[in-house]
Design an enzyme around this catalytic site. Sequence first.
Site, PDB file in Angstrom:
ATOM      1  CB  SER A  77      -0.957   0.004   1.197  1.00 28.42           C
ATOM      2  OG  SER A  77      -2.032  -0.872   0.966  1.00 28.42           O
ATOM      3  CE  LYS A  80      -4.709   1.663  -0.535  1.00 27.05           C
ATOM      4  NZ  LYS A  80      -3.996   0.406  -0.268  1.00 27.05           N
ATOM      5  CB  SER A 137      -4.210   1.455   3.926  1.00 30.88           C
ATOM      6  OG  SER A 137      -3.422   1.131   2.814  1.00 30.88           O
ATOM      7  CE  LYS A 249      -1.466   4.098   2.572  1.00 32.18           C
ATOM      8  NZ  LYS A 249      -1.541   3.017   3.580  1.00 32.18           N
TER       9      LYS A 249
END
Length: 441
Positions: A77, A80, A137, A249
């Site tokens: 992820s 992203k 997420s 993140k």
Amino acid sequence: MPLQLNQKGKAAKRRFTMLFAMLLTILLPWNGIYAEDTPYTYPTPPDVLSEAAVLIEAETGQIIFGKNENKRMEPASLTKIMTCLLAAELWDGSEDDMITVTSESLFDIDYESTTMDLNVDEELPISDMLYGLMLPSANDAANVIAIYLAGEIEDYVEMMNARAAELKLTGTHFSNPHGLPSPTHYSTAYDIAMITREGLNHEKFLEFAGAPEHVIPENQWAEERKLIHTNRLMQADDERYYPGIVAGKTGWTRPAGHCLMTAAERDGMTLICVVMKAGSAVNEYSDTVNLLDYGFANFKKANIDCTSYDNTEIQFTDQEGRQRKAILSLRERKFPAVVPKDAQGDMMVFSLPNIETISDGDYEDALLSWSDSVAGAPRQPLRTVPVRVWVEKIKPANAAADVTVDSGLEAEPPKRNNYFTWVAIGSVVLVGGIVWRRKRL
């Protein structure tokens, strides 16, 4: 009587001699030798357990620490980050546009993966979708955003790859906007850090990547949703909280393992840390904290001033063995750089790699680096900063010469040893004491 006075004087002299010796013994270890005579050692980085990691400074893009930073790996992820960056650039943010969730946006989502439980035909502002993308997420939010901004998921992915190419990231290829496993979906720790670096320039990116939490009110499709950022370093009530974080993140899939991006600011310097395939959540957080602490404790931003080396004339041997002379004109004369906190100006070196290949008008790969020893000792570049150079003209020369010239660094002068200052003070005190003692005798 005079004999008694003489004996007392000798005894006093012995006592003061011992005092003087003790004074020197105490003072010497505090100071040692002059700082500029002491060999310089590059700050020792911490042990990093993650398979790949990088620590860069945001303004300059300089690498402070790297471990397999250019190895292509599954980013999970962390993908992203690019999804959010591109959305922040495509959406002007003037109005909080409403997005309708389509069945197409949900068809490839494994609901064992992370989602925000979007429902077909549900309407939410694009800002809520972006919070869902970056905080919990949500993979469904990634698809919804891609379709809304590009029409098709595939078109959005194409734009993500084009943006990576614009940033000159050669280790990255995206196959989807969320990061679920795919054989053609990969990136590197360095590339993720550079995407983050670009994102930090956008207010909207910071809004969504830097929020610890966000609440989506209840609507006709779902109850109230409280979105919590999965990077625990951002949570003030968590024991892992790290002050100064501006963006973060997380990422995890079974093939990718634990991945984490964290950007933190302290004393006017912003550092970006990316770890990939950390092995465990414990490792990803400990590696990140150790690297951020290492960067903030040992490095500083300094102003590099190369003005005096503008229009430098150098001599070199070209690829055909001919002796040539070139005039170099600096495109950037003053710029910020990150150096160790105790680095001094006489440790900087300005050099030209692959100089034999340069030609008129096309060279801009000069390097500014610092050495691991002080002036007069062999220079061993440890980290480099690109300095744009323009070759003004090249002409024949009679003999080759060293192409390395010293560069100036605006930094504090070397701190000189205070040994003699302390000895002088001690001597004055000692002599004053002797005089005072003799007067009393």
